[in-house]
Structures are given as C-alpha cells and as structure tokens.
Write an enzyme that holds these catalytic residues in place. Structure first.
Site, PDB file in Angstrom:
ATOM      1  N   GLY A  61       0.884  -1.464   0.095  1.00  0.00           N
ATOM      2  CA  GLY A  61      -0.005  -0.233  -0.008  1.00  0.00           C
ATOM      3  C   GLY A  61       0.803   1.560   0.065  1.00  0.00           C
ATOM      4  N   GLY A  62       0.124   2.678   0.795  1.00  0.00           N
ATOM      5  CA  GLY A  62       1.038   3.826   0.681  1.00  0.00           C
ATOM      6  C   GLY A  62       2.116   3.758   1.603  1.00  0.00           C
TER       7      GLY A  62
ATOM      8  N   GLY B 191      24.263  14.749 -27.676  1.00  0.00           N
ATOM      9  CA  GLY B 191      23.742  15.269 -26.539  1.00  0.00           C
ATOM     10  C   GLY B 191      24.463  14.291 -25.513  1.00  0.00           C
ATOM     11  N   ALA B 192      24.852  13.333 -25.577  1.00  0.00           N
ATOM     12  CA  ALA B 192      25.113  11.684 -24.244  1.00  0.00           C
ATOM     13  C   ALA B 192      26.745  12.528 -24.444  1.00  0.00           C
ATOM     14  CB  ALA B 192      25.016  10.482 -25.273  1.00  0.00           C
TER      15      ALA B 192
HETATM   16  C1  HXC Z   1      -4.300  -4.985  10.498  1.00  0.00           C
HETATM   17  C2  HXC Z   1      -2.301  -6.136  10.174  1.00  0.00           C
HETATM   18  C3  HXC Z   1      -2.930  -5.859   9.093  1.00  0.00           C
HETATM   19  C4  HXC Z   1      -3.001  -4.555   8.689  1.00  0.00           C
HETATM   20  C5  HXC Z   1      -1.574  -7.433   8.998  1.00  0.00           C
HETATM   21  N1  HXC Z   1      -2.188  -8.107   9.975  1.00  0.00           N
HETATM   22  N2  HXC Z   1      -2.131  -6.740   8.277  1.00  0.00           N
HETATM   23  N3  HXC Z   1      -2.988  -6.393  11.083  1.00  0.00           N
HETATM   24  N4  HXC Z   1      -3.403  -3.893  10.097  1.00  0.00           N
HETATM   25  N5  HXC Z   1      -2.767  -3.812   7.543  1.00  0.00           N
HETATM   26  C6  HXC Z   1      -2.163  -8.645  10.691  1.00  0.00           C
HETATM   27  C7  HXC Z   1      -2.950 -10.132  10.387  1.00  0.00           C
HETATM   28  O1  HXC Z   1      -4.662 -10.167  10.696  1.00  0.00           O
HETATM   29  C8  HXC Z   1      -2.202 -11.136  10.947  1.00  0.00           C
HETATM   30  O2  HXC Z   1      -2.735 -11.062  12.764  1.00  0.00           O
HETATM   31  C9  HXC Z   1      -0.316 -10.849  11.626  1.00  0.00           C
HETATM   32  O3  HXC Z   1      -1.091  -9.705  11.268  1.00  0.00           O
HETATM   33  C10 HXC Z   1      -0.061 -11.133  10.034  1.00  0.00           C
HETATM   34  O4  HXC Z   1      -1.154 -11.259   9.392  1.00  0.00           O
HETATM   35  P1  HXC Z   1      -1.113 -12.699   7.916  1.00  0.00           P
HETATM   36  O5  HXC Z   1      -1.756 -12.322   7.033  1.00  0.00           O
HETATM   37  O6  HXC Z   1      -1.164 -13.781   9.128  1.00  0.00           O
HETATM   38  O7  HXC Z   1       0.632 -12.593   7.595  1.00  0.00           O
HETATM   39  P2  HXC Z   1       0.585 -13.239   5.920  1.00  0.00           P
HETATM   40  O8  HXC Z   1      -0.020 -14.557   5.810  1.00  0.00           O
HETATM   41  O9  HXC Z   1       2.292 -12.931   5.745  1.00  0.00           O
HETATM   42  O10 HXC Z   1       0.033 -11.917   4.492  1.00  0.00           O
HETATM   43  C11 HXC Z   1       0.666 -11.092   4.956  1.00  0.00           C
HETATM   44  C12 HXC Z   1      -0.057  -9.615   4.668  1.00  0.00           C
HETATM   45  C13 HXC Z   1      -1.116 -10.043   4.851  1.00  0.00           C
HETATM   46  C14 HXC Z   1       0.752  -9.954   3.109  1.00  0.00           C
HETATM   47  C15 HXC Z   1       0.770  -8.673   4.766  1.00  0.00           C
HETATM   48  O11 HXC Z   1      -0.891 -10.029   6.152  1.00  0.00           O
HETATM   49  C16 HXC Z   1      -2.091  -8.417   3.989  1.00  0.00           C
HETATM   50  O12 HXC Z   1      -1.991  -8.791   3.125  1.00  0.00           O
HETATM   51  N6  HXC Z   1      -2.388  -7.619   4.762  1.00  0.00           N
HETATM   52  C17 HXC Z   1      -2.978  -6.257   5.023  1.00  0.00           C
HETATM   53  C18 HXC Z   1      -2.000  -5.477   3.854  1.00  0.00           C
HETATM   54  C19 HXC Z   1      -2.604  -4.167   3.465  1.00  0.00           C
HETATM   55  O13 HXC Z   1      -3.570  -3.938   2.507  1.00  0.00           O
HETATM   56  N7  HXC Z   1      -2.691  -3.053   4.049  1.00  0.00           N
HETATM   57  C20 HXC Z   1      -2.729  -2.159   4.184  1.00  0.00           C
HETATM   58  C21 HXC Z   1      -1.171  -1.122   2.947  1.00  0.00           C
HETATM   59  S1  HXC Z   1      -2.356   0.279   3.045  1.00  0.00           S
HETATM   60  P3  HXC Z   1      -3.483 -12.197  13.953  1.00  0.00           P
HETATM   61  O14 HXC Z   1      -2.955 -11.894  14.994  1.00  0.00           O
HETATM   62  O15 HXC Z   1      -3.970 -13.380  13.122  1.00  0.00           O
HETATM   63  O16 HXC Z   1      -1.291 -12.876  14.183  1.00  0.00           O
HETATM   64  C22 HXC Z   1      -1.246   1.022   3.872  1.00  0.00           C
HETATM   65  C23 HXC Z   1      -1.202   2.476   3.820  1.00  0.00           C
HETATM   66  C24 HXC Z   1      -0.226   3.607   4.095  1.00  0.00           C
HETATM   67  O17 HXC Z   1       0.055   0.624   4.603  1.00  0.00           O
HETATM   68  C25 HXC Z   1      -0.198   4.311   4.242  1.00  0.00           C
HETATM   69  C26 HXC Z   1       0.644   5.452   2.936  1.00  0.00           C
HETATM   70  C27 HXC Z   1      -0.148   7.524   3.241  1.00  0.00           C
END
Ligand code: HXC
Length: 538
Positions: A186-187, A423-424
């Site tokens: 994500g971001g 130019g290069a």
């Molecule tokens: C809260 C989260 C989380 C999140 C993972 N977890 N991502 N909790 N917020 N964003 C938690 C899970 O619930 C889990 O908790 C533990 O972390 C491990 O995650 P798993 O899914 O079991 O691990 P894995 O299978 O290895 O997958 C990892 C992952 C996946 C690929 C990162 O978790 C995922 O896709 N997460 C969401 C990613 C995402 O979309 N994030 C937001 C991006 S936007 P438990 O308690 O079960 O152990 C962003 C905006 C930034 O970041 C802002 C910029 C301006």
C-alpha cells in the site's frame, strides 16, 4: 518507579488494576529481571513466528547489522499491549554502530500485529528520525509490515504522512537506507521510496501499492505476489530497488558496505580511507588498455575497466540489474571514496535511454548531496533512437541526468575512453555541463555524430552526385568518413578548444584521476545564489 516505568503500556482493561498488578510483580522480583523475562518471552514468540518463514526477528536483524553489543534500544516496552504479552510496539528502534560509526536503526516486528504501523509505532519511528537528524547520523529502516494498522484507521494513515514528511526533510541531510525483508504494501511503500537506497531480499520481500487480491477484485487480473512486487521485478524492471540480496545476511552486509563509502551527513567530508599504492595497482593500470578494444563498436565490460582503476578492484554497484547500459556505484581511489558513473558497451552499445538517465541522474544527485566526488567514464554512442524511447519520454526523463550533473557542485572528473557523441557526450560530465577536470584517451572520438551518420547527412549531395555519375559510391563514402574523422572527431580538437584538459594514456588513467581528485578536495561548494529551488524535471 515501577508505576512510572509502565505508564506507556496501552490497551489495558483497567489502568489502576494493572498498575496494582504490575506493582505486585515488581514486589516479587527486581524490575530488571521482570523486564528481561518480558523481553525473552517476546523474542521467543517472535522467533516462533518468523523462523518458520525463513525470516529473522527484528532484534536478530539488528544484531546482525550493527557492531557486536553496540545497540541501545529506545522505548523497548513503549506501546506494550496486553494482547501481545506486554512485548512493546511492532517496531524496534535505537542506535548502534557500523564499523565504529553510529547509525540510527528501526526494524518493524512482523511478529507483533503483522509489523503494522499505528500511533505508537509512528511515534517511535518519528522520534528516531528526529534523533538521527539531531545527531546527524544515517538512518536504516528494516521493513516487514502489513502497512497501516486497520484498527487504527486515520491515526495510522496520518503517521505515514508524518514519516513521509520527515523523510523528505531528512533527505540530503543524512543518508537513508531501506531494507525490505517482508511485505511492504500500500501507500507504506512510499516510506522506502523516499529514501536513498532500497535493498530487497530475494525470497521474502514484496513491494506493491495494491496487492494481488485488490488487483484481482478491481481489474480481474490474476497475479502472484512475486510477479507483482517481488525483488526480481523491482531490481530488473521497475528500478525501485537498488540491490537484490540473496538473503537477509546479504542484505545487511550490502547495507553495511554502502555506509563505508558515505559520510554520516551532508556536512561530513567525503570518506578517505588509508591506502597504500602497491604493485597490484601498477599491474592493473598497465593491463587496462587490453580490456578496451580499439574498434569503437566492439563491446567490452565497463565493470572490468572500473575494477582495473579502483582500490583492491572493489566496486560496489548500485541498481546493477536495472538500466544496464549505464553502470553506477561506489569505489575508492587511493583511499578516496568516489561515485562512478560509466556507460556500459555490453548493453545496447552503452546508449542512454530513459531508465539509464533516471538511474544515473539520481545517483549523481545522491553523490552531490553527500560530498562524494564523481568519476565519469564515457563511451557513449548517443541517446537510444526510436519511437519506443521518444514515446517513453526520453526528452522529459533524459533531462534529469542533465539536471543532476549541471547542478552538481561536488568534484567532477571525467575520462572519455572511446566515443562520446552528441547530447550524450555533453550530459556525461562534459566540461560544458560542469566537469572540473576532463580527460580523453588518444583514440577518443568526440563529435556531434559518428562518421557514418555525419557523412549520410553532410555528404548527401556528393554521394548522390557520385551515384548519378556512376562512380564508386562506397569508396567515396569511406573517403568522406576518413576525412570527417580526421578533421572533426579526434580529441585534440577538444583539447585545443579547452573542452578537455589533457589526453592521457590508459596506463596513466588511475594516477591521473587520483591526482585530479586530490586537487579538487578543497573545491568551493558554496551555493551560487538565492532561490527557493530550481524546477527539476521530476
Ligand atoms: C492490522 C494486520 C494488517 C493490517 C496484517 N495484519 N496486516 N493487522 N492491519 N494492515 C495482522 C494479521 O491480522 C495477522 O494477525 C498478522 O498481522 C499477520 O498477518 P497474516 O495475514 O497472518 O500474515 P501473512 O499471511 O504473512 O500475510 C501478510 C500480508 C497480509 C501480506 C501483509 O497480512 C496482508 O495482505 N495484510 C494487509 C496489507 C494491506 O493491505 N495493508 C494496508 C496497506 S495500505 P494475527 O493476530 O492473526 O497474527 C497502507 C497505507 C499506508 O499501508 C498509508 C500511506 C499514506
């Protein structure tokens, strides 16, 4: 004391109860051993979650990275949560030493809430960045996180905004390096994207703005994590990453190595290490001419040339697999740390294209920000021709390299090995763009165009007349090319015009560059005048 020390704990059902409970624990054992047991338990949990995935824990990574026993952790239990066994926030922050020099480090802890970033994690990271700026030391981020913590919503998002802003404020003040060792989604990817270098581990690291599931839901495209944002994609195609690490050890080793070429901040002098010229340098210098073929279209490996010129033959490439028609990286010359920019005739004849321009432009800009002198080695036939490059924006994106060189105030030493056209030629650290001391080898060809292209244009009417008269057109073409080469291409014309300082032999190249760098050590780098900032072709 116990109560004060635990005020940072969050997520407790009833604060007064907890303080009582904590106090009773403190009564039974001394505070330090209580802390140690918390830390040990947390580390065991972290290992059990990370090791099966072939990943190390945040603290193991830091221990591998810094000099032994040099790490002081800040706020170890800050943000400790009942749900996570009071093990603290999902990021470890502190200061350690690398090769004796202090560096600020933060490592996201995937074993706690997926290494996600919420309020406390953001606060810890920003506090560390402030500390690094205050101490004027590099900051290294080890990233392994699910991104913004979903449960904390806008609070988590805003923390990213603050980190982005702080990273931009620190840019050009202290070196910032990101090591991606897990997901970075994500971001959140813009945290590393705003830093100077990104290192990715081959197996476990991923970077994407939108993950495979969202891609499938919104576009119907089915793509794996690897193909969307794996280390190979970002090292070979997108150019997001600067180094493809075999594993975590390799990633951290490369990062340590990078730091040895850099000053701790923008005011620090360029690194100079003790070095004694030896027999190896003389042997390498003597054999250099054998590496570069005289025939200007025959390829050779520029990295080989660089290894003949630098101390111990050690050259640390940056973005080795991206835009391979240009080579950039760090080395030392008689102990002086330098950035090297060089065309690579092995790939696309060393032509400049959009990616090469951006790769080299950013590298030059980095070196300029951190007092690292730049040595440019030129063998370039020109910008890559064709619709693909024009449509990809070679005008807009090629301008970035010009901008970087033209604005650089760090010492610039340039050597033209064989050809430098159009130019290069100008872009690649020529005198007119700002080169301080410029050299060429005796056979160098410097011109607007190569002989073939030039004769096709300026000899067109003569060739047409010869064809009309039934004369040998090819013989005339060769003759015109020979005349053009003699009269317009040889490097002595550039010496006479002051565009080159001297013609040097391959054998003398190393010693000449070393002398030039020594002369330029006291170069005045003061700012030319007042303006907010130029309008860089972003
Ligand atoms: C809260 C989260 C989380 C999140 C993972 N977890 N991502 N909790 N917020 N964003 C938690 C899970 O619930 C889990 O908790 C533990 O972390 C491990 O995650 P798993 O899914 O079991 O691990 P894995 O299978 O290895 O997958 C990892 C992952 C996946 C690929 C990162 O978790 C995922 O896709 N997460 C969401 C990613 C995402 O979309 N994030 C937001 C991006 S936007 P438990 O308690 O079960 O152990 C962003 C905006 C930034 O970041 C802002 C910029 C301006």
């Amino acid at each position: 004391m116990a109560v004060i020390a635990h005020r940072g704990l969050r997520g407790l059902p009833d604060e007064s109860q907890t303080i009582d409970a904590t106090a009773s624990v403190i009564n039974r054992c001394d505070f330090a051993s209580y802390q140690n047991s918390l830390a040990t338990g947390a580390e065991e949990r972290a290992r059990s979650r990370q090791h099966p995935k072939g990943k190390k824990t945040a603290r193991e990574r830091i221990a591998l990275f810094v000099d032994p026993d040099s790490f002081t952790e800040f706020g170890q239990f800050q943000g400790g949560n009942m749900a996570h066994g009071f093990s603290g926030a999902a990021v470890v922050t502190g200061i350690g030493r690398v090769a004796g020099d202090p560096v600020a480090v933060y490592a996201q802890d995937f074993s706690i809430a997926g290494g996600t970033l919420g309020e406390v994690e953001g606060d810890k990271i920003i506090a560390l960045m402030d500390r690094a700026l205050e101490l004027r030391i590099p900051i290294i981020a080890m990233l392994d996180s699910g991104g913004a913590r979903i449960q904390e919503g806008v609070v988590a998002l805003s923390q990213y905004g603050r980190i982005f802003r702080k990273t931009c404020q620190a840019s050009g003040v202290i070196p910032q390096i990101s090591v991606i060792m897990g997901p970075c989604a994500g971001g959140a990817v813009y945290c590393p994207a705003l830093t100077d270098f990104i290192v990715m581990t081959r197996e476990n690291s991923h970077m994407f703005v939108t993950g495979p599931e969202v891609v499938r839901a919104t576009t119907g495209e089915s793509v794996s994590f690897e193909d969307l944002g794996g280390a190979a994609v970002h090292n070979f195609q997108s150019g997001v990453a600067h180094y493809l690490a075999e594993d975590e050890e390799d990633a951290l080793d490369y990062t340590r190595t990078l730091l040895t070429y850099l000053p701790p901040n923008c005011d620090g002098p360029a690194r100079v290490w003790d070095y004694e010229e030896g027999e190896d340098d003389a042997v390498a210098a003597a054999s250099l001419s054998a590496v570069v073929p005289e025939e200007s279209k025959q390829p050779y490996d520029m990295v080989d040339v660089i290894r003949h010129l630098v101390d111990y033959g050690e050259f640390v490439q940056v973005q080795e697999f991206f835009a391979p028609s240009i080579v950039v990286g760090f080395a030392c010359m008689n102990g002086q740390s330098v950035g090297i920019v060089a065309n690579q005739p092995l790939h696309d004849a060393g032509t400049l294209d959009v990616d090469a321009s951006e790769k080299a432009g950013r590298f030059v800009q980095f070196c300029d920000a951190f007092n690292v002198p730049i040595v440019t080695l030129v063998d370039v036939p020109g910008y890559r021709p064709g619709t693909e490059q024009e449509q990809a924006g070679i005008i807009r994106r090629g301008a970035k390299l010009i901008w970087a060189y033209a604005n650089a105030t760090v010492p610039l030493v340039t050597v033209i090995l064989r050809k430098a056209y159009g130019g290069a030629y100008i872009v690649m650290g020529s005198k007119s763009i700002g080169g301080d001391i410029n050299f060429a080898w005796p056979g160098a060809q410097i011109a607007v165009l190569g002989a073939d292209g030039a004769v096709a244009i300026v000899g067109r009417s003569k060739l047409a007349a010869a064809k009309e008269a039934g004369q040998d057109v090819e013989a005339l073409r060769r003759e015109l090319a020979a005349t053009y080469t003699r009269e317009n291409v040889n490097p002595y014309l550039s010496v006479a015009r002051g565009e080159l300082d001297a013609i040097i032999t391959p054998e003398n190249t190393r010693s000449t560059i070393v002398s030039a760098l020594r002369i330029l050590r006291s170069k005045d780098r003061s700012h030319p005048g007042s303006r907010r900032h130029g309008n860089m072709p972003m």
